[in-house]
Design a protein around this motif. Structure first.
Motif, PDB file in Angstrom:
ATOM      1  N   GLU A   1     -10.716  -1.860   1.230  1.00  0.00           N
ATOM      2  CA  GLU A   1      -9.346  -2.205   0.846  1.00  0.00           C
ATOM      3  C   GLU A   1      -8.546  -0.950   0.545  1.00  0.00           C
ATOM      4  OE1 GLU A   1      -8.751  -5.556  -1.749  1.00  0.00           O
ATOM      5  OE2 GLU A   1      -7.176  -4.509  -2.852  1.00  0.00           O
ATOM      6  N   LYS A   2      -7.372  -0.887   1.108  1.00  0.00           N
ATOM      7  CA  LYS A   2      -6.368   0.098   0.725  1.00  0.00           C
ATOM      8  C   LYS A   2      -5.186  -0.651   0.137  1.00  0.00           C
ATOM      9  CE  LYS A   2      -7.360   3.773   4.079  1.00  0.00           C
ATOM     10  NZ  LYS A   2      -6.799   4.620   5.169  1.00  0.00           N
ATOM     11  N   GLY A   3      -4.615  -0.107  -0.939  1.00  0.00           N
ATOM     12  CA  GLY A   3      -3.518  -0.827  -1.543  1.00  0.00           C
ATOM     13  C   GLY A   3      -2.665   0.040  -2.437  1.00  0.00           C
ATOM     14  N   LEU A   4      -1.420  -0.377  -2.582  1.00  0.00           N
ATOM     15  CA  LEU A   4      -0.472   0.286  -3.474  1.00  0.00           C
ATOM     16  C   LEU A   4       0.200  -0.779  -4.329  1.00  0.00           C
ATOM     17  CD1 LEU A   4       1.108   2.829  -4.406  1.00  0.00           C
ATOM     18  CD2 LEU A   4       2.794   2.279  -2.630  1.00  0.00           C
ATOM     19  N   TYR A   5       0.097  -0.592  -5.643  1.00  0.00           N
ATOM     20  CA  TYR A   5       0.682  -1.515  -6.607  1.00  0.00           C
ATOM     21  C   TYR A   5       1.727  -0.771  -7.424  1.00  0.00           C
ATOM     22  CZ  TYR A   5       0.944  -4.288 -10.956  1.00  0.00           C
ATOM     23  OH  TYR A   5       1.372  -4.998 -12.045  1.00  0.00           O
ATOM     24  N   VAL A   6       2.893  -1.410  -7.580  1.00  0.00           N
ATOM     25  CA  VAL A   6       3.949  -0.850  -8.424  1.00  0.00           C
ATOM     26  C   VAL A   6       4.420  -1.958  -9.364  1.00  0.00           C
ATOM     27  CG1 VAL A   6       6.220   0.219  -8.509  1.00  0.00           C
ATOM     28  CG2 VAL A   6       4.694   0.724  -6.601  1.00  0.00           C
ATOM     29  N   GLY A   7       4.334  -1.700 -10.660  1.00  0.00           N
ATOM     30  CA  GLY A   7       4.747  -2.684 -11.654  1.00  0.00           C
ATOM     31  C   GLY A   7       5.767  -2.098 -12.610  1.00  0.00           C
ATOM     32  N   ALA A   8       6.514  -2.965 -13.271  1.00  0.00           N
ATOM     33  CA  ALA A   8       7.540  -2.502 -14.209  1.00  0.00           C
ATOM     34  C   ALA A   8       7.747  -3.541 -15.300  1.00  0.00           C
ATOM     35  CB  ALA A   8       8.860  -2.241 -13.489  1.00  0.00           C
TER      36      ALA A   8
END
Length: 694
Positions: free
Chosen positions: A469-476
Motif C-alpha cells: 500500500e502507498k498512501g497520503l493522508y491529510v487531516g485538519a
C-alpha cells in the motif's frame, strides 16, 4: 465577570512580558487559578469521576468509531479505567503518557508541556484553562487521569482494590445451531467473569468467558469456561523494572512491526493520527487472538529504556497434511468453539515469539529499535491464489524496525522504517503542526511494498493487513468560530498487487468532513459526511475485473441536557452505495437518558427505525451498553430496533447493569443464516451484569 472576559484576562496576564514586568510566576499562577475557579459554574470532573467518565468516553467512541467493528474498544476502556485508578502526575507526565489517553491532539500535548516548561508546575486543574488550545470539555475528561503533587502521594499510597464482575447474556429466540439435530455443543448462554486486584505496585487480573454454543464444565470444556486470560504486573518504581507475567499486548513505533490492542486509525479525530505506543500493557480484552502470553519487562538506564518480551501460546488454525508433513493453511480468529470443526481447530498450532525494543528519549525527541521473531509449530501454507502470492509462508519470520519522534516548536514529526525477509520494506512518516492559530494539520505518507509481511502489524493503512500500500493522508481540525469547529481529512491510497477483494491493482480515495457546534454547555450537535471510492472485483461476462465501489454517508447527531438528569440524543443517517448495482438506506434513532446527580440509577432507552435496500447500504449505529460492553450493530433490511439499558447502585460497593433489546424486521421470515438463523422476524437479547468492589 463573564467567562469570556476572564479568558481574555488570562491571555493577557500569562504573556511573558506582563509576567516579567509585574508579578512573579508563582503568584501569577495562583491568581489565574483563583479567577478560573470563580468563573466555572459547575465542578470539573476531577470531583465527580466514575460514571460520568463512562458517559463521556461512550460519547467519544460513538462519534469516532461507530462504523468500525474492528476497533478493540474493550481493551481501550479497560486501560482507561485502570489509569483512572493510577493517574499521571501532570507535572511529570510525558508525551507518551498523554497520548496513551487518546484524549488530546498532539498540539494540545505540546502546549501543555511548553506551558509547564515556561511557567513551572501546574497548580490545579483550573490552570489548564490558561493553556492554549484547551477547552473545558477536554479538561473535564483529562482531569480524571491526572493528579497534582499534593494529591499524588495520597493516591498512590492508600489505594488497594478488589474488583469482581459477573455477566450473563442470553438470546431469547433459538438459533438453528441449538435446534435438533444440534450442531452447537453447549448452551445459548454467554457467561463472563472478570477479577482485578489493584495496589500501588501490583496489578493482577483474571478474565474468563464462554460464548453462546460453547460447553461449560462438560464435553470439550471440562474445566469450565472456554477462554481464560490472566496477568500480573509488578511496578518497582523509581526507574526499576516493571515486570509483566501472563497475558499482555505490545505496541511500538507506528505499528509497522507490531501493535496489538486498541489502535487509532482513520476517524473523526482527524489530527490524532500518530501512534505514540507506550510499549507493554496488561491484556484485558475477550478477543481470543491478538495478545501475547509469557513474560515482558521494562527498565530504564538514564534516557535509555529497554523492553524485552517473550511469548509462547497456542492459537486456532485450520490444519492439513501435505506430502506427509503437517501444515496450517489459515488463522482462525472468530474465537468460537461451538461445532465439531471449530473445536478441532482450537489451539491446534503453537507459536513462540520473542523480541525487544530499545528506546532513547531525548529532551524533544526519541528514537527506537524493535526486533521480533515468530516461530510456528508447523509451516503456514496458504491457499494457492494470486492474492496470496506475496504473503508470508513458512514456519518463521522476523521483523526489524526503527522509529522516531521529534517535537520542533509547533510541529511534531514521527515515523517508522521496517523490514522483513525477502526484500520486504515498509515506511510510514508523518507530521503534525499548527500553521496558524486555531488550525491543526496532520500529514501521513506510507509506502509498504508487496513483499513486506509482519504478522502482528497494525499501522495507519486502508486495509487491515499491512502489506502492499502507498498512501497520503491529510487531516485538519479548524476552529473558525467560537463554539464551532470542523474536522476533515482526505486519504489517497494505491495497491500495486491483487487483494482478496480485487481482480487487479487499483487505487482509491476517501474524504470526511465533520462540523461540530456546541451553543452552550447543555447542547451539542454535529454533521458528518463521508465519501469513499475504491476498486472491488465483480464478474461481467464470466470475467473478473475491478469496478469502482462508491460509498457515501450523511449523519446528523444532536445531544441535549434537558435538566434534572434527563438527556436527549437524536441521530439520523443516510447511506448510498454504488458498484455493480445501486442501493440506499436510512437510520433514524431517538435516545432518552436519565442520569440524576445522585447516580443511584441511570437509564438509557432507544427507539430506531431503519430501512436499506440490501446489506451493501447497511448502517452502523453505536449503542449504549453495560460497563466494558460495546455494541455497534449493522442495520439492513427494514424494521425497528429498541432497547432499554441502565445501571443501579445497590450499595456503595455493588452495582447492577442490565440491557434488554429487540430487533423487529418487517416482511422477513427469518433472521441471519446458517447455524445462526432464527425462524421469525424478531431477535431479542437480555443482558445482566454485577460488579463488586471491595
Amino acid at each position: 465577570m463573564s467567562f469570556k472576559k476572564i479568558i481574555s484576562l488570562i491571555k493577557c496576564v500569562v504573556s511573558v512580558k506582563y509576567v516579567s514586568a509585574r508579578v512573579s510566576t508563582l503568584r501569577l499562577k495562583y491568581l489565574v487559578s483563583f479567577f478560573l475557579f470563580l468563573s466555572l459554574e459547575v465542578p470539573l470532573m476531577a470531583q465527580q469521576a466514575g460514571s460520568d467518565l463512562q458517559d463521556q468516553l461512550e460519547d467519544f467512541i460513538e462519534e469516532n468509531f461507530s462504523d468500525d467493528e474492528s476497533v478493540n474498544i474493550e481493551q481501550l476502556m479497560a486501560e482507561l479505567h485502570q489509569k483512572l485508578r493510577d493517574p499521571y502526575n501532570i507535572n511529570q507526565v510525558t508525551t507518551e503518557d498523554l497520548s496513551s489517553l487518546y484524549i488530546l491532539s498532539q498540539s494540545q500535548i505540546n502546549n501543555i508541556l511548553d506551558y509547564r516548561e515556561k511557567y513551572g508546575p501546574v497548580l490545579s486543574v483550573y490552570e489548564l484553562m490558561a493553556v492554549p488550545g484547551m477547552d473545558r470539555k477536554t479538561i473535564e475528561l483529562l482531569s480524571n487521569f491526572i493528579v497534582f503533587e499534593e494529591q499524588e502521594e495520597e493516591v498512590k499510597s492508600s489505594y488497594v482494590e478488589n474488583d469482581l464482575m459477573l455477566r450473563g447474556i442470553r438470546l431469547v429466540e433459538k438459533q438453528a445451531g441449538f435446534i435438533d439435530p444440534k450442531k452447537y455443543e453447549g448452551s445459548p448462554d454467554k457467561l463472563y467473569l472478570r477479577y482485578r486486584f489493584t495496589s500501588s505496585t501490583i496489578y493482577a487480573g483474571l478474565t474468563a468467558e464462554k460464548d453462546p454454543g460453547e460447553s461449560f464444565f462438560q464435553k470439550s470444556n471440562p474445566k469450565g469456561f472456554d477462554y481464560y486470560s490472566g496477568f500480573l504486573s509488578y511496578n518497582l518504581g523509581n526507574g526499576n523494572p516493571k515486570v509483566y507475567l501472563g497475558d499482555f499486548v505490545v505496541q511500538f513505533g507506528q505499528g509497522l512491526a507490531i501493535s496489538q490492542g486498541f489502535s487509532m486509525g482513520k476517524s473523526s479525530e482527524t489530527v490524532q493520527v500518530a501512534k505514540l505506543n507506550p510499549g507493554v500493557k496488561e491484556y484485558s480484552s475477550t478477543d481470543e487472538n491478538n495478545y501475547m502470553r509469557g513474560i515482558a519487562a521494562t527498565t530504564e538506564f538514564g534516557k535509555l529504556r529497554i523492553t524485552p518480551f517473550l511469548s509462547f501460546k497456542n492459537f486456532d488454525a485450520n490444519t492439513d497434511s501435505i506430502d506427509g508433513m503437517k501444515v496450517f493453511t489459515s488463522f482462525q480468529t472468530s474465537g468460537y468453539h461451538r461445532t465439531a470443526s471449530e473445536i478441532e481447530d482450537k489451539n491446534s498450532v503453537s507459536e513462540f515469539i520473542y523480541g525487544a525494543n530499545l528506546n532513547y528519549e531525548g529532551k524533544n525527541y526519541s528514537i527506537g529499535l524493535t526486533g521480533i521473531r515468530f516461530n510456528y509449530q508447523y509451516p503456514l501454507n496458504r491457499r494457492d491464489a494470486a492474492y496470496n502470492e506475496n504473503l508470508f509462508e513458512g514456519d518463521h519470520i522476523e521483523n526489524l524496525s526503527v522509529d522516531y519522534k521529534w517535537a520542533i516548536r509547533d510541529a511534531f514529526v514521527f515515523g517508522e522504517f521496517s523490514g522483513s525477509p525477502n526484500n520486504g520494506f515498509a515506511s510510514l512518516n508523518g507530521l503534525l503542526f499548527q500553521p496558524v492559530d486555531r488550525v491543526d494539520l496532520s500529514v501521513i505518507y506510507r509506502n509498504i511494498n508487496k513483499k513486506y509481511n509482519a504478522p502482528l502489524a497494525s499501522a495507519f493503512t486502508e486495509t487491515s493487513r499491512v502489506n502492499d500500500e502507498k498512501g497520503l493522508y491529510v487531516g485538519a481540525k479548524v476552529y473558525p468560530l467560537p463554539k464551532f469547529d470542523i474536522d476533515l481529512y482526505a486519504d489517497f491510497f494505491k495497491w500495486n498487487w491483487i487483494k482478496y477483494t480485487t481482480a487487479a491493482p487499483g487505487k482509491g480515495h476517501e474524504y470526511l468532513i465533520k462540523a461540530n457546534y456546541k451553543p452552550n454547555e447543555n447542547w451539542e450537535s454535529y454533521f458528518r459526511y463521508k465519501y469513499e471510492i475504491k476498486p472491488v472485483k465483480t464478474t461481467i461476462d464470466d470475467e473478473k475485473l475491478n469496478v469502482d465501489q462508491v460509498k457515501q454517508s450523511f449523519r446528523f447527531n444532536l445531544k441535549g441536557n434537558l435538566g434534572s438528569g434527563f438527556v436527549l440524543k437524536t441521530r439520523a443517517e443516510f447511506s448510498l452505495y454504488k458498484h455493480d448495482h445501486c442501493s440506499s438506506g436510512f437510520f433514524i434513532g431517538q435516545d432518552f437518558g436519565f442520569q440524576p446527580e445522585e447516580k443511584e440509577l441511570s437509564i438509557w432507552a432507544r427507539l430506531a427505525w431503519f430501512k436499506t435496500d440490501d446489506c451493501d447500504s447497511r448502517i452502523y449505529a453505536y449503542e449504549n451498553d453495560m460497563l466494558y460492553q460495546f455494541s455497534i450493530p449493522a442495520f439492513y433490511g427494514e424494521g425497528l430496533r429498541y432497547y432499554l439499558t441502565g445501571k443501579v447502585k445497590i450499595c456503595e460497593k455493588t452495582h447492577l447493569w442490565f440491557k434488554a433489546s429487540r430487533s423487529w424486521l418487517y416482511n422477513e421470515e427469518s433472521i441471519s443464516s446458517g447455524y445462526s438463523k432464527i425462524d421469525g422476524n424478531k431477535r431479542t437479547e437480555v443482558k445482566i451484569q454485577l460488579r463488586f468492589r471491595f
